[in-house]
Enzyme design. Sequence first.
Site, PDB file in Angstrom:
ATOM      1  N   ASP A 159       1.945   6.707  -4.813  1.00  0.00           N
ATOM      2  CA  ASP A 159       1.019   5.593  -4.693  1.00  0.00           C
ATOM      3  C   ASP A 159       0.603   5.204  -6.110  1.00  0.00           C
ATOM      4  OD1 ASP A 159      -0.625   3.704  -3.747  1.00  0.00           O
ATOM      5  OD2 ASP A 159      -2.048   5.041  -2.761  1.00  0.00           O
ATOM      6  N   SER A 160       0.264   3.944  -6.275  1.00  0.00           N
ATOM      7  CA  SER A 160      -0.071   3.441  -7.608  1.00  0.00           C
ATOM      8  C   SER A 160      -1.382   4.007  -8.123  1.00  0.00           C
ATOM      9  CB  SER A 160      -0.209   1.922  -7.555  1.00  0.00           C
ATOM     10  OG  SER A 160      -1.334   1.578  -6.754  1.00  0.00           O
ATOM     11  N   GLY A 161      -2.236   4.436  -7.204  1.00  0.00           N
ATOM     12  CA  GLY A 161      -3.566   4.871  -7.610  1.00  0.00           C
ATOM     13  C   GLY A 161      -4.588   3.751  -7.535  1.00  0.00           C
ATOM     14  N   GLY A 162      -4.131   2.568  -7.113  1.00  0.00           N
ATOM     15  CA  GLY A 162      -5.079   1.450  -6.976  1.00  0.00           C
ATOM     16  C   GLY A 162      -6.249   1.844  -6.083  1.00  0.00           C
ATOM     17  N   TYR A 163      -5.938   2.403  -4.938  1.00  0.00           N
ATOM     18  CA  TYR A 163      -6.982   2.792  -3.992  1.00  0.00           C
ATOM     19  C   TYR A 163      -7.946   3.807  -4.611  1.00  0.00           C
ATOM     20  CZ  TYR A 163      -9.226   4.572   0.205  1.00  0.00           C
ATOM     21  OH  TYR A 163     -10.160   4.952   1.134  1.00  0.00           O
ATOM     22  N   ASP A 207      -2.721  -2.579  -6.731  1.00  0.00           N
ATOM     23  CA  ASP A 207      -3.305  -3.633  -5.898  1.00  0.00           C
ATOM     24  C   ASP A 207      -4.819  -3.532  -5.963  1.00  0.00           C
ATOM     25  OD1 ASP A 207      -3.396  -1.220  -4.518  1.00  0.00           O
ATOM     26  OD2 ASP A 207      -3.062  -2.108  -2.549  1.00  0.00           O
ATOM     27  N   GLN A 212      -2.050  -7.300   1.523  1.00  0.00           N
ATOM     28  CA  GLN A 212      -3.503  -7.156   1.695  1.00  0.00           C
ATOM     29  C   GLN A 212      -4.003  -8.275   2.604  1.00  0.00           C
ATOM     30  OE1 GLN A 212      -5.574  -4.801   0.930  1.00  0.00           O
ATOM     31  NE2 GLN A 212      -4.459  -3.515  -0.551  1.00  0.00           N
ATOM     32  N   GLY A 233      -5.089  -1.670   2.824  1.00  0.00           N
ATOM     33  CA  GLY A 233      -6.407  -2.174   3.214  1.00  0.00           C
ATOM     34  C   GLY A 233      -6.748  -1.950   4.677  1.00  0.00           C
ATOM     35  N   ASP A 279       1.605   7.473   5.956  1.00  0.00           N
ATOM     36  CA  ASP A 279       1.107   8.602   5.176  1.00  0.00           C
ATOM     37  C   ASP A 279      -0.360   8.740   5.471  1.00  0.00           C
ATOM     38  OD1 ASP A 279      -0.850   8.340   2.659  1.00  0.00           O
ATOM     39  OD2 ASP A 279       0.160   6.420   2.963  1.00  0.00           O
ATOM     40  N   CYS A 289       3.454  24.982  21.111  1.00  0.00           N
ATOM     41  CA  CYS A 289       3.824  24.763  19.709  1.00  0.00           C
ATOM     42  C   CYS A 289       4.631  25.942  19.173  1.00  0.00           C
ATOM     43  CB  CYS A 289       2.552  24.583  18.894  1.00  0.00           C
ATOM     44  SG  CYS A 289       2.830  24.388  17.126  1.00  0.00           S
ATOM     45  N   CYS A 338       5.166  26.499  15.823  1.00  0.00           N
ATOM     46  CA  CYS A 338       4.948  26.677  14.382  1.00  0.00           C
ATOM     47  C   CYS A 338       4.662  28.147  14.085  1.00  0.00           C
ATOM     48  CB  CYS A 338       3.792  25.803  13.884  1.00  0.00           C
ATOM     49  SG  CYS A 338       2.150  26.470  14.198  1.00  0.00           S
ATOM     50  N   CYS A 340       1.126  29.340  15.407  1.00  0.00           N
ATOM     51  CA  CYS A 340       1.020  29.555  16.852  1.00  0.00           C
ATOM     52  C   CYS A 340       1.898  30.707  17.312  1.00  0.00           C
ATOM     53  CB  CYS A 340       1.389  28.277  17.605  1.00  0.00           C
ATOM     54  SG  CYS A 340       0.100  27.022  17.471  1.00  0.00           S
ATOM     55  N   HIS A 385      -0.046  24.421  11.016  1.00  0.00           N
ATOM     56  CA  HIS A 385      -0.052  23.967  12.410  1.00  0.00           C
ATOM     57  C   HIS A 385      -0.166  22.447  12.517  1.00  0.00           C
ATOM     58  CE1 HIS A 385      -0.750  23.587  16.656  1.00  0.00           C
ATOM     59  NE2 HIS A 385      -1.821  22.876  16.361  1.00  0.00           N
TER      60      HIS A 385
END
Lengths: 388, 388
Positions: free
Chosen positions: A94-98, A148, A190, A217, A267, A305, A307, A310, A336
């Site tokens: 991610d660009s890191g804008g957020y 962004d 956006q 957004g 994500d 499950c 995993c 579990c 898990h």
Amino acid sequence: MVGHNLKVVETCPQTQARAGVLSTPHGVMSTPLFVPVGSQGAVKTLTPDELKTIGVKMVLGNTYHLYLRPGIEIIESLGGLHRFMSWDGPILTDSGGYQVFSLASLRQISDEGVRFRSHIDGSEHFFTPERVIQLQERLGSDIIMPLDECPPYSHDAMVIRKAMERTHRWAERSKRSHRHHDQDLYGIVQGGTFAELRRESASFLTSLGFPGYAIGGLSLGEPKELTLATMEETIAYLPKDKPRYVMGVGSPEDIFEGVARGVDIFDSALPTRTARNGSLFTVWGRCDIQNARYKDLDEPVDPGCDCYTCHTFSVAYLHHLFKSKELLAYRLATIHNLHFILNLMEQIRQAIMVDSFVTLKDNFLANYQTTDEEARLTQKQKWLQRFS
Amino acid sequence: MVGHNLKVVETCPQTQARAGVLSTPHGVMSTPLFVPVGSQGAVKTLTPDELKTIGVKMVLGNTYHLYLRPGIEIIESLGGLHRFMSWDGPILTDSGGYQVFSLASLRQISDEGVRFRSHIDGSEHFFTPERVIQLQERLGSDIIMPLDECPPYSHDAMVIRKAMERTHRWAERSKRSHRHHDQDLYGIVQGGTFAELRRESASFLTSLGFPGYAIGGLSLGEPKELTLATMEETIAYLPKDKPRYVMGVGSPEDIFEGVARGVDIFDSALPTRTARNGSLFTVWGRCDIQNARYKDLDEPVDPGCDCYTCHTFSVAYLHHLFKSKELLAYRLATIHNLHFILNLMEQIRQAIMVDSFVTLKDNFLANYQTTDEEARLTQKQKWLQRFS
């Protein structure tokens, strides 16, 4: 762009759901795909080996975090982000804008870029769209994102329009400055929760032409119907042959709804963050492992499950580890929850292939009790405010 | 006692070092042996699978901790401590005597037993020697320890004598009340740093007859020469055909000195605790991974080490994880430090078998820079005071 992209192999006859294959320099993945968050170069508590065992194909790194610490030059000198974190699969950064807009303080934003102070030591930094592309080129990630402007959830269309238009100008500059074309630079749509703006943004970015499109957004505290409606309206204006990536969405119920609307990539820190809070996914909904009712329960968290957690430990043992604040607790819960989500994605992909996606979705959601809307929004506000 | 015990297979011609095989209901182990600490039913940050991969044979649980949380009845109802923590190898449980004296508040000690308040919630509890044996019988551990009185390091021989004599009376009662003879109940020698008292204690306990003998009351802030001298004097009065277990000793240099004096079993939180503080073992001594000089070092922590951490990650990456307080940091460091100690034990056992123990010891200690004595005692005092 050298042909790494999405091949759609099956579509759902009743919904917009689709199954495909996404290619990147570090590997090929089936979609719909969930990408766990490893902002600082590690998916919290887990090793790369464990991620592979769980079935993770791509991880997400964060330019803002990695730029501040350890610094891009260190990662570059150690051979890039893949080698640094010992992950040879695909990486999306991610660009890191957020993060600039949610974690950093003293932001001054202009058309040129954004000036901010580090949330770690208060030092001052300046990100431009060009610089953020270069940083990601040096990290060597497979999919990169442009800077962004990410305003908080707002009813003010003018505020949202201005941020969107700046995001568009930045997208153009990002594309122009992008040199390493083995990395796929996505566009980020956006426009808040305004259908009109979303359409405008999707159309504009599509006209520039990107190998993939992210929907930014969302999941910023708006009611869930609005999240879903916005997703739907945005995707309607995105090209069918390119991947669609919804940023920051990752609850089981949202994944089903997103897939039904044509999303290919998700994500979210939700599965890993809630795990560390002792909230574990089951087919009936999330369970709070610290609840006293679990103190002597001699069963796996989710009997269906398979995993490691579990398979190996009882609910009572996990309850005990959480109560005792043993570090192993956070790890077993993370294994898990991630396994749960990745297994769900696998089921979803298979269902799309055999035209039973709607049945799977209906069955899953009939059993799975979601957090009620009011509690969800309160929780979300708390989370967002932690960094404001 | 049903014949689980120590078979000495080789002795060092120049020192008291010996190699042997220790049998317990859950497995057979080679000695000298290091037992990592898992007080609350988990070796901090690690899974049972990882412990096995690292080469751990036996783990240590703590009766005081497990009694307070989750409670012995819960562990019993879930099938005992082995099943609760999903560890099918041998388990040694400490009686919790040391924890009552170091962690709990408002202690009232009488010949009958010790009354104390939980460090967790302040609730009041009473331990008698008989009760502590029963609790461990219910836990189902392979080796169990009697309640002992653990006074702090003191120069006052009368204080130490009184605690020792009470420990002796408690040892008799413990032995009498012990029913599950598949579990080996060890005797604990006390007597502080007074050679006279140690001799008396070792002789008395030997006259009672235990399948193994622990040396308690060491590593409590006394100078290191005194620790070693006391170890030596005590062992001189213990039977040659029974295991000798030094409690709470686990630095590489102390392990070498202990083995040279005839110790078979060590337990200590030191390797795992220092790991979580970012202090990692190397053949040259401990390194502080957070030191700025490591920020871009593209090498394993210890180039000769074949643990997962050294195999997979650079010092620079570990430095970054520690600086970022990523939970993965504590885990990778723990894997390395435990592997380092277990690998050392393996080298020591092999050296004893081929009569090269003294060479190994001299070579190791010539390279390994120990923490200087003053710094060590300051650090130790700090650690002990955390709980006083």
